[in-house]
Design an enzyme around this catalytic site. Structure first.
Site, PDB file in Angstrom:
ATOM      1  N   THR A 248     -17.358  28.150 -24.279  1.00  0.00           N
ATOM      2  CA  THR A 248     -17.956  29.499 -23.630  1.00  0.00           C
ATOM      3  C   THR A 248     -19.231  29.604 -23.735  1.00  0.00           C
ATOM      4  O   THR A 248     -19.842  29.073 -24.729  1.00  0.00           O
ATOM      5  CB  THR A 248     -17.159  30.639 -24.423  1.00  0.00           C
TER       6      THR A 248
ATOM      7  N   THR B 146     -16.436  29.597 -18.533  1.00  0.00           N
ATOM      8  CA  THR B 146     -15.792  28.834 -19.674  1.00  0.00           C
ATOM      9  C   THR B 146     -14.576  28.169 -18.997  1.00  0.00           C
ATOM     10  O   THR B 146     -14.133  28.725 -17.733  1.00  0.00           O
ATOM     11  CB  THR B 146     -15.232  29.847 -20.872  1.00  0.00           C
TER      12      THR B 146
ATOM     13  N   ARG C 115      -2.906  30.226 -18.999  1.00  0.00           N
ATOM     14  CA  ARG C 115      -3.438  31.169 -20.278  1.00  0.00           C
ATOM     15  C   ARG C 115      -4.807  31.773 -19.654  1.00  0.00           C
ATOM     16  O   ARG C 115      -5.682  31.036 -19.046  1.00  0.00           O
ATOM     17  CB  ARG C 115      -3.586  30.257 -21.497  1.00  0.00           C
TER      18      ARG C 115
END
Length: 408
Positions: free
Chosen positions: A273, A291, A301
């Site tokens: 990130t 990210t 996810r």
């Protein structure tokens, strides 16, 4: 003027001209009031900060904070994915490769297109942009086949009434708005990385309370009884051995082996990130994040990256924050929202950052994560837990990007 008075005046001028840094006990802070513009980023992403700085330092009023973040994170993703700085070897993502660009050290390949594959070997993107003037936000999550995540997020903010678009529909939106695609976001490096992980029996991974343990799926759930209850085996042990053995069942000890491989999945080497905050010459605030999420995540996810108040948050009236770490845990606490609201109430950035991190560590003492905080005056700080954190800063009093190190 008396010599003592002249010395005092000189000392005051020096304090006004130069910034001072404190980096101890989990927080680092620099007094940098009224040094606009300011750019702050997680990790030693020097080139990304420079890219933002080139936008906001422009003549006249300079570029806007929003434009600076978009330009920076687009640049960050375009350089073969990653622009990790070679500030210190131990902070380089494991898959970064050092090359020389214009005689200056630059590390590429780790995030963005070709970065952090999921369990299926596919790379997807999450991104968020926030305008601290209007509090408008645009974000995309689990976006496939489009390289420019932050630009897609800006298009969501500027051309829809929504905040977050996800998955293949986010891809369709981005392409319909003129972004290039569909494009395969994988690379030979990410495919090799995924192949090696498969050969290691898909370890480590993010599954828990499933069978098989220590191998690739498909996985099947292990039935978990309600907290505090015992299964027939436990009941038989207590009935035959008495209450002295009952403590062995506390804290769900029977599942410890099942979950043990899960604890070390998140660390600074498999996590990509970049979160950034900018205050432009007009004092306007913006925050953003880009990210791929955690390496070998379960497909579908979504972590903290595109979640407002978790990975980033900004408000002209208070300041801004960026976060990095175990997003699945951190998003439960909205640490950046907490930081900004604490600064709004008058808390200093260092205290606000440490407070937000401590709220998480009290519940999850083994989590890893960090935040930086910058108030509306340009004073910045950092706090972390479970790892050593670095963040990068450029303001008008600096000759170039400076990297600050924060210890737990």
């Amino acid at each position: 003027m008396a010599p003592s008075n002249a010395g005092l005046l000189l000392g005051l001028l020096l304090l006004l001209r130069f910034n001072w840094c404190l980096a101890l006990g989990g927080g680092g802070a620099e007094e940098g009031g009224s040094v606009f513009p300011v750019v702050v980023s997680t990790w030693p992403f020097r080139e990304a900060v420079r890219a933002a700085w080139e936008v906001v330092k422009a003549g006249g009023a300079g570029g806007s904070a929003v434009d600076a973040i978009v330009a920076s994170l687009r640049w960050h993703r375009s350089v073969a994915g990653c622009c990790c700085s070679i500030f210190s070897v131990k902070f380089i993502h494991a898959s970064c490769v050092t090359v020389l660009v214009g005689g200056r050290g630059l590390d590429v390949a780790s995030v963005g297109p070709g970065g952090s594959p999921d369990e299926n070997g596919e790379t997807t993107l999450d991104a968020l942009i926030m305008n601290g003037i209007t509090m408008e936000i645009g974000a995309v999550a689990a976006m496939r086949y489009v390289k420019d995540g932050i630009k897609a997020a800006k298009l969501v903010m500027e051309h829809t009434g929504h905040t977050l678009l996800v998955g293949e529909k986010a891809t369709a939106f981005a392409i319909s708005m003129g972004l290039a695609g569909p494009t395969n976001l994988s690379s030979p490096e990410s495919v090799e990385k995924w192949s090696n992980w498969r050969q290691n029996h898909c370890q480590p991974n993010f599954w828990k309370n499933v069978d098989p343990v220590g191998n690739c799926g498909p996985y099947h759930p292990i039935n978990i009884l309600p907290f505090g209850s015992m299964d027939p085996v436990q009941i038989a042990v207590v009935e035959t051995q008495g209450p002295t053995c009952q403590g062995w069942f506390q804290n769900n000890n029977l599942l410890e082996q099942t979950n043990s491989h899960f604890k070390s999945v998140i660390n600074r080497h498999n996590h990509d990130t970049i979160s950034m905050a900018v205050i432009d010459k007009m004092g306007h605030v913006a925050a953003g994040t880009s990210t791929n999420g955690a390496t070998f995540k379960i497909p579908g996810r979504v972590g903290d990256g595109p979640i407002p108040g978790s990975s980033a948050y900004g408000d002209d009236e208070a300041g801004a924050c960026g976060a990095t770490g175990d997003g699945d845990i951190m998003m439960r606490f909205l640490p950046c929202y907490q930081v900004v609201e604490s600064m709004r109430r008058g808390m200093e950035p260092r205290d606000a950052a440490m407070d937000a991190i401590s709220r998480i560590s009290r519940k999850y003492p083994n989590f890893v994560g960090a935040v930086f905080a910058i108030n509306k005056k340009g004073v910045h700080a950092g706090a972390c837990h479970g790892w050593t954190f670095q963040y990068s800063v450029r303001n008008s009093s600096m000759q170039d990007v400076e990297v600050f190190t924060v210890t737990p």
